[in-house]
Design a protein around this motif. Structure first.
Motif, PDB file in Angstrom:
ATOM      1  N   GLU A   1     -12.079   1.806   4.228  1.00  0.00           N
ATOM      2  CA  GLU A   1     -12.349   2.650   5.323  1.00  0.00           C
ATOM      3  C   GLU A   1     -10.927   3.216   5.947  1.00  0.00           C
ATOM      4  N   ALA A   2      -9.721   2.547   5.554  1.00  0.00           N
ATOM      5  CA  ALA A   2      -8.449   3.113   6.373  1.00  0.00           C
ATOM      6  C   ALA A   2      -7.974   4.199   6.180  1.00  0.00           C
ATOM      7  N   LYS A   3      -7.508   4.818   7.278  1.00  0.00           N
ATOM      8  CA  LYS A   3      -6.783   6.421   7.090  1.00  0.00           C
ATOM      9  C   LYS A   3      -5.340   6.076   7.424  1.00  0.00           C
ATOM     10  N   GLU A  10       0.114   7.048   6.924  1.00  0.00           N
ATOM     11  CA  GLU A  10      -1.091   7.696   6.326  1.00  0.00           C
ATOM     12  C   GLU A  10      -1.315   7.002   5.299  1.00  0.00           C
ATOM     13  N   VAL A  11      -2.559   6.339   5.012  1.00  0.00           N
ATOM     14  CA  VAL A  11      -2.894   5.849   3.836  1.00  0.00           C
ATOM     15  C   VAL A  11      -3.500   6.914   2.694  1.00  0.00           C
ATOM     16  N   ARG A  12      -2.728   6.894   1.533  1.00  0.00           N
ATOM     17  CA  ARG A  12      -3.011   7.610   0.449  1.00  0.00           C
ATOM     18  C   ARG A  12      -3.792   6.884  -0.582  1.00  0.00           C
ATOM     19  N   ARG A  13      -4.390   7.681  -1.523  1.00  0.00           N
ATOM     20  CA  ARG A  13      -5.340   6.920  -2.571  1.00  0.00           C
ATOM     21  C   ARG A  13      -4.759   7.474  -3.970  1.00  0.00           C
ATOM     22  N   ASP A  14      -4.514   6.829  -4.914  1.00  0.00           N
ATOM     23  CA  ASP A  14      -4.331   7.043  -6.203  1.00  0.00           C
ATOM     24  C   ASP A  14      -5.608   7.055  -7.242  1.00  0.00           C
ATOM     25  N   ILE A  27      -4.433   2.096  -3.141  1.00  0.00           N
ATOM     26  CA  ILE A  27      -3.763   2.661  -1.855  1.00  0.00           C
ATOM     27  C   ILE A  27      -2.336   2.636  -1.977  1.00  0.00           C
ATOM     28  N   PHE A  28      -1.770   3.481  -1.219  1.00  0.00           N
ATOM     29  CA  PHE A  28      -0.327   3.592  -0.950  1.00  0.00           C
ATOM     30  C   PHE A  28       0.065   4.456   0.136  1.00  0.00           C
ATOM     31  N   ILE A  29       1.269   4.220   0.457  1.00  0.00           N
ATOM     32  CA  ILE A  29       2.009   5.067   1.546  1.00  0.00           C
ATOM     33  C   ILE A  29       2.991   5.840   0.995  1.00  0.00           C
ATOM     34  N   LYS A  55       3.594  -7.210   7.463  1.00  0.00           N
ATOM     35  CA  LYS A  55       2.240  -7.693   8.163  1.00  0.00           C
ATOM     36  C   LYS A  55       1.748  -6.363   8.803  1.00  0.00           C
ATOM     37  N   ILE A  56       0.586  -6.095   8.500  1.00  0.00           N
ATOM     38  CA  ILE A  56       0.041  -4.761   8.498  1.00  0.00           C
ATOM     39  C   ILE A  56      -1.479  -4.705   9.512  1.00  0.00           C
ATOM     40  N   GLN A  57      -1.711  -3.602   9.776  1.00  0.00           N
ATOM     41  CA  GLN A  57      -2.960  -3.318  10.663  1.00  0.00           C
ATOM     42  C   GLN A  57      -3.587  -2.047  10.000  1.00  0.00           C
ATOM     43  N   PHE A  58      -4.887  -2.169   9.485  1.00  0.00           N
ATOM     44  CA  PHE A  58      -5.468  -0.914   9.029  1.00  0.00           C
ATOM     45  C   PHE A  58      -6.071  -0.229  10.230  1.00  0.00           C
ATOM     46  N   TYR A  59      -6.209   1.244  10.262  1.00  0.00           N
ATOM     47  CA  TYR A  59      -6.950   1.979  11.497  1.00  0.00           C
ATOM     48  C   TYR A  59      -7.691   3.039  10.583  1.00  0.00           C
ATOM     49  N   LYS A  60      -8.806   3.086  11.224  1.00  0.00           N
ATOM     50  CA  LYS A  60      -9.630   4.409  10.935  1.00  0.00           C
ATOM     51  C   LYS A  60      -9.809   5.263  11.969  1.00  0.00           C
TER      52      LYS A  60
END
Length: 81
Positions: free
Chosen positions: A19-21, A42-46, A58-60, A76-81
């Motif tokens: 769900e992460a953007k 920004e989360v990108r997708r291969d 997913i990658f950035i 240490k990360i936090q995903f956001y949508k």
């Protein structure tokens, strides 16, 4: 991460990577990871290998402008949508 950035974009935290953007970097655990603490990326997708990654791997794009697939394990990360 500064809360005003998250509020400005009306982002909601999520634990589901599909769900992460965006991803927020809370802490860089290894110096080789070229990202900035407190920054949103920004989360990108291969989508080239759908057999292994249903929603895409997913990658950035890191601070050097290169694709970074390991940031999710090295920080240490936090995903956001």
């Amino acid at each position: 991460m500064p809360d005003q950035i998250v509020e400005q974009f009306k982002l909601m935290a999520t634990t589901k990577e599909n769900e992460a953007k965006y991803v927020g970097i809370k802490q860089v655990l290894f110096k080789g990871c070229r990202v900035t603490e407190g920054k949103l990326y920004e989360v990108r997708r291969d989508l080239t290998n759908r057999d292994l990654f249903e929603f895409g791997e997913i990658f950035i794009t890191d601070d050097d402008g290169k694709p970074n697939y390991s940031v999710f394990m090295l920080c240490k990360i936090q995903f956001y949508k």
